[in-house]
Design an enzyme around this catalytic site. Sequence first.
Site, PDB file in Angstrom:
ATOM      1  N   ARG A   1     -49.115 -73.997 106.225  1.00 22.41           N
ATOM      2  CA  ARG A   1     -48.782 -72.273 104.984  1.00 22.41           C
ATOM      3  C   ARG A   1     -50.631 -71.357 105.312  1.00 22.41           C
ATOM      4  O   ARG A   1     -51.294 -72.060 105.333  1.00 22.41           O
ATOM      5  CB  ARG A   1     -48.643 -72.491 103.622  1.00 22.41           C
ATOM      6  CG  ARG A   1     -47.383 -73.428 103.584  1.00 22.41           C
ATOM      7  CD  ARG A   1     -46.648 -73.225 102.529  1.00 22.41           C
ATOM      8  NE  ARG A   1     -45.673 -73.861 102.376  1.00 22.41           N
ATOM      9  CZ  ARG A   1     -44.653 -74.408 101.392  1.00 22.41           C
ATOM     10  NH1 ARG A   1     -45.908 -74.457  99.825  1.00 22.41           N
ATOM     11  NH2 ARG A   1     -44.073 -75.196 101.302  1.00 22.41           N
TER      12      ARG A   1
ATOM     13  N   SER B   1     -42.038 -70.577 100.301  1.00 25.34           N
ATOM     14  CA  SER B   1     -42.018 -70.990  99.525  1.00 25.34           C
ATOM     15  C   SER B   1     -42.157 -71.000  98.782  1.00 25.34           C
ATOM     16  O   SER B   1     -41.910 -69.445  98.745  1.00 25.34           O
ATOM     17  CB  SER B   1     -41.923 -72.866  99.448  1.00 25.34           C
ATOM     18  OG  SER B   1     -41.517 -73.039  97.994  1.00 25.34           O
ATOM     19  N   HIS B   2     -42.793 -71.064  97.489  1.00 26.01           N
ATOM     20  CA  HIS B   2     -43.415 -70.134  95.787  1.00 26.01           C
ATOM     21  C   HIS B   2     -44.072 -69.179  96.123  1.00 26.01           C
ATOM     22  O   HIS B   2     -44.610 -68.645  94.986  1.00 26.01           O
ATOM     23  CB  HIS B   2     -43.289 -71.200  94.961  1.00 26.01           C
ATOM     24  CG  HIS B   2     -44.657 -72.617  95.876  1.00 26.01           C
ATOM     25  ND1 HIS B   2     -44.117 -73.375  96.401  1.00 26.01           N
ATOM     26  CD2 HIS B   2     -45.589 -72.205  94.721  1.00 26.01           C
ATOM     27  CE1 HIS B   2     -44.719 -73.755  97.046  1.00 26.01           C
ATOM     28  NE2 HIS B   2     -46.276 -73.053  95.620  1.00 26.01           N
TER      29      HIS B   2
ATOM     30  N   ASP C   1     -36.944 -70.561  93.248  1.00 22.74           N
ATOM     31  CA  ASP C   1     -38.406 -69.770  94.534  1.00 22.74           C
ATOM     32  C   ASP C   1     -38.042 -69.090  95.189  1.00 22.74           C
ATOM     33  O   ASP C   1     -36.614 -68.676  96.082  1.00 22.74           O
ATOM     34  CB  ASP C   1     -39.376 -70.873  94.746  1.00 22.74           C
ATOM     35  CG  ASP C   1     -38.644 -72.092  95.227  1.00 22.74           C
ATOM     36  OD1 ASP C   1     -37.661 -72.035  96.208  1.00 22.74           O
ATOM     37  OD2 ASP C   1     -39.474 -72.359  96.414  1.00 22.74           O
TER      38      ASP C   1
ATOM     39  N   ASP D   1     -37.743 -69.686  98.585  1.00 25.29           N
ATOM     40  CA  ASP D   1     -37.049 -70.280  99.046  1.00 25.29           C
ATOM     41  C   ASP D   1     -35.664 -71.168  99.571  1.00 25.29           C
ATOM     42  O   ASP D   1     -35.037 -71.457  99.631  1.00 25.29           O
ATOM     43  CB  ASP D   1     -37.539 -71.368 100.750  1.00 25.29           C
ATOM     44  CG  ASP D   1     -38.173 -72.285  99.685  1.00 25.29           C
ATOM     45  OD1 ASP D   1     -38.585 -72.476  98.674  1.00 25.29           O
ATOM     46  OD2 ASP D   1     -38.692 -73.556 100.866  1.00 25.29           O
TER      47      ASP D   1
ATOM     48  N   ASP E   1     -35.490 -73.668  97.204  1.00 20.60           N
ATOM     49  CA  ASP E   1     -35.104 -74.783  96.594  1.00 20.60           C
ATOM     50  C   ASP E   1     -36.074 -75.629  95.366  1.00 20.60           C
ATOM     51  O   ASP E   1     -35.165 -76.166  95.324  1.00 20.60           O
ATOM     52  CB  ASP E   1     -35.790 -75.976  97.841  1.00 20.60           C
ATOM     53  CG  ASP E   1     -37.456 -75.596  98.652  1.00 20.60           C
ATOM     54  OD1 ASP E   1     -37.934 -74.571  97.494  1.00 20.60           O
ATOM     55  OD2 ASP E   1     -38.664 -76.022  99.567  1.00 20.60           O
ATOM     56  N   ARG E   2     -36.696 -75.096  94.937  1.00 19.72           N
ATOM     57  CA  ARG E   2     -37.128 -75.212  93.451  1.00 19.72           C
ATOM     58  C   ARG E   2     -35.838 -74.597  91.878  1.00 19.72           C
ATOM     59  O   ARG E   2     -35.569 -73.892  92.500  1.00 19.72           O
ATOM     60  CB  ARG E   2     -38.640 -75.069  93.174  1.00 19.72           C
ATOM     61  CG  ARG E   2     -39.643 -75.051  94.078  1.00 19.72           C
ATOM     62  CD  ARG E   2     -41.294 -74.781  94.393  1.00 19.72           C
ATOM     63  NE  ARG E   2     -41.785 -75.075  94.974  1.00 19.72           N
ATOM     64  CZ  ARG E   2     -42.657 -75.481  94.413  1.00 19.72           C
ATOM     65  NH1 ARG E   2     -43.832 -74.821  92.729  1.00 19.72           N
ATOM     66  NH2 ARG E   2     -44.178 -76.311  94.813  1.00 19.72           N
TER      67      ARG E   2
ATOM     68  N   GLU F   1     -42.125 -83.395  89.729  1.00 14.02           N
ATOM     69  CA  GLU F   1     -42.693 -82.465  88.482  1.00 14.02           C
ATOM     70  C   GLU F   1     -43.067 -81.049  88.795  1.00 14.02           C
ATOM     71  O   GLU F   1     -42.533 -79.569  88.046  1.00 14.02           O
ATOM     72  CB  GLU F   1     -43.644 -83.050  88.330  1.00 14.02           C
ATOM     73  CG  GLU F   1     -45.436 -83.317  89.143  1.00 14.02           C
ATOM     74  CD  GLU F   1     -45.203 -82.408  89.627  1.00 14.02           C
ATOM     75  OE1 GLU F   1     -46.084 -80.840  89.347  1.00 14.02           O
ATOM     76  OE2 GLU F   1     -46.402 -81.735  91.283  1.00 14.02           O
TER      77      GLU F   1
ATOM     78  N   LYS G   1     -35.523 -80.671  98.336  1.00  9.43           N
ATOM     79  CA  LYS G   1     -34.951 -80.387  97.433  1.00  9.43           C
ATOM     80  C   LYS G   1     -34.439 -78.799  96.903  1.00  9.43           C
ATOM     81  O   LYS G   1     -34.185 -78.117  97.884  1.00  9.43           O
ATOM     82  CB  LYS G   1     -36.135 -79.779  96.326  1.00  9.43           C
ATOM     83  CG  LYS G   1     -37.100 -78.881  96.597  1.00  9.43           C
ATOM     84  CD  LYS G   1     -38.179 -79.398  95.722  1.00  9.43           C
ATOM     85  CE  LYS G   1     -39.326 -78.287  95.797  1.00  9.43           C
ATOM     86  NZ  LYS G   1     -40.060 -78.625  97.240  1.00  9.43           N
TER      87      LYS G   1
HETATM   88  C1  G16 Z   1     -43.904 -78.636  98.271  1.00  9.06           C
HETATM   89  C2  G16 Z   1     -42.890 -79.435  98.199  1.00  9.06           C
HETATM   90  C3  G16 Z   1     -43.140 -80.594  97.009  1.00  9.06           C
HETATM   91  C4  G16 Z   1     -44.955 -80.708  96.974  1.00  9.06           C
HETATM   92  C5  G16 Z   1     -45.115 -78.963  96.491  1.00  9.06           C
HETATM   93  C6  G16 Z   1     -46.361 -79.107  96.337  1.00  9.06           C
HETATM   94  O1  G16 Z   1     -43.017 -77.738  97.399  1.00  9.06           O
HETATM   95  O2  G16 Z   1     -41.881 -79.883  99.264  1.00  9.06           O
HETATM   96  O3  G16 Z   1     -42.320 -81.756  98.062  1.00  9.06           O
HETATM   97  O4  G16 Z   1     -44.030 -81.285  95.178  1.00  9.06           O
HETATM   98  O5  G16 Z   1     -45.031 -78.560  98.011  1.00  9.06           O
HETATM   99  O6  G16 Z   1     -47.237 -79.598  96.860  1.00  9.06           O
HETATM  100  P1  G16 Z   1     -48.522 -79.545  96.408  1.00  9.06           P
HETATM  101  O7  G16 Z   1     -48.959 -80.162  95.628  1.00  9.06           O
HETATM  102  O8  G16 Z   1     -49.440 -79.685  97.451  1.00  9.06           O
HETATM  103  O9  G16 Z   1     -48.884 -77.719  96.726  1.00  9.06           O
HETATM  104  P2  G16 Z   1     -42.499 -76.054  98.251  1.00  9.06           P
HETATM  105  O10 G16 Z   1     -41.342 -75.697  97.161  1.00  9.06           O
HETATM  106  O11 G16 Z   1     -43.732 -75.180  98.252  1.00  9.06           O
HETATM  107  O12 G16 Z   1     -42.416 -76.394  99.396  1.00  9.06           O
END
Ligand code: G16
Length: 543
Positions: free
Chosen positions: A22, A113-114, A277, A279, A281-282, A364, A376
């Site tokens: 990212r 993602s988010h 979110d 993509d 998954d959240r 979380e 997820k």
């Molecule tokens: C990603 C991961 C998750 C993780 C989250 C936060 O989510 O897939 O498993 O919990 O990042 O990670 P960090 O605390 O390292 O920022 P997503 O939804 O961004 O793909």
Amino acid sequence: MSIVTVATQPIEGQKPGTSGLRKKTRVFMAPHFVENFVQATLNAIGGATGKTFVLGGDGRYFSDRVAQVILRMCAANGAARVIVGRDTLLSTPAASHLIRLNRTDGGFIMSASHNPGGIDEDFGLKFNTPNGGPAPESVTNAIHAETLSLANYRVLEAQDVDLSRVGETTIGDMVVSVVDPVADYADLMETLFDFDRLRASFAGGFRMRFDAMCAITGPYATEILENRLGAAKGTVVNGTPLPDFGGMHPDPNPTWAHELMDVMFGPDAPDFGAASDGDGDRNMVVGKGIYVSPSDSLAVVAANAHLVPGYANGISGVARSMPTSTAADRVAEALGIPAFETPTGWKFFGNLLDAGRVTLCGEESFGTGSDHVREKDGLWAVLFWLDIIAARGQSVAEILTDHWARFGRNYYSRHDYEALPIDTASAIVDDLRARLGDLPGTVVQGMTVSAADDFAYTDPIDGSVSAQQGLRVVFSDQSRLVIRLSGTGTEGATLRLYLERVVPGPKDLDLDVQQALDPVIRAAEELAGIRARTGRNAPDVIT
Ligand code: G16
């Protein structure tokens, strides 16, 4: 059409983080950046010859260009076929499903993602393996190693492929199958949940609001909730995916999904609210006047899984990331099934799911999912809650109250300090790490430290070890604080402080969350001095 081998040089900073690579979009737009990473990925997985991949993403700015590059490079590297979501759209869980459904050799997901999208915001690319899950560290390390020695990449000289129509076409010798992004995923959901019961519930006047935040889940939620389940038109808001998410920050938490929170805590709130979110998954779920913390959501889903058709035969185990509250552990104990604690990152659940050791997983960070895919799954979690509500005939507030009365309550919150100078954030973590060994037995803010360590995980399936996954300080009353640096941010460092306090009940089950956590918050400040050392007087985001 000819295959061109382009000379290149290693580009720094292509190390995948918690979930793929990212970066700021403009970094991805730099010459050779995408090409290098894609070639490194193909090299790391043993080449593309004869292979089939899935390709899609959340439709954020620059996805259309990256998709064409990936197609041309897959063709040049000998891939047989790429299955692409129409207009490059695929939610992350839908991509995971397509990878598995078509028994492919993996897939490329274009998403940050988010994180917000746009030319001045973020872009991301990650590779998922044939099980449908994010590449494990062994693969991401191999990709990174390839990026450090890459001398050339292969690309087909060709026109853009039309990805706006479902159907098959070719580019060079490779077949490109453009598929409806929603249909297979929606069909999968019908196999897991009681769609008749849910239809009856909406027909009976059940009202909900789903905020897709101008991101990928709009088309999925509209098809499933409004078209297949008969929820009122307008149930899905912000339902059209936009390249910049309409300027929204598509992170479903109380801070960024505040419009939904306002509605759910306002007059005439619907029975149920949810957001997803960038993509898909959240998820965040909210009842009328009550917010469900993701850690509690996992625990409630586990405790009620027997009510949902896809899980009625029992669940084999539950896994949660280490910073996630221990609420689900208590449910697992009551059900007599194992509970696993993994590092942050969905990729760590993959082996447990593949081995059948767990059925449900959660984090979380607004992630909940099961063995139906290897990511997820936001909409899945929403349907799970809807099915539980319909089966129990209770409101969200009643379900939570019953749950806490039975299992006790884990007050829980995460405080994020964003865009910190990397040196400051690292020093805070390093200094606390150096003191961990001295902490047990000491008293902080009136609480005695019972254990303190830097979490390390040994995968029970393949024995791989992941060290330095977060500092945790546990107190004798089971209260806990965890500090770690985010692996998904793109600007400076994000320091995450996770706070938990266990109240067994029957007293004090409905306190204000931040007030209930106050001693733990003060202990964290005494131990780590985040506010003092960063000059910030409050977190940027509280979940
Ligand atoms: C990603 C991961 C998750 C993780 C989250 C936060 O989510 O897939 O498993 O919990 O990042 O990670 P960090 O605390 O390292 O920022 P997503 O939804 O961004 O793909």
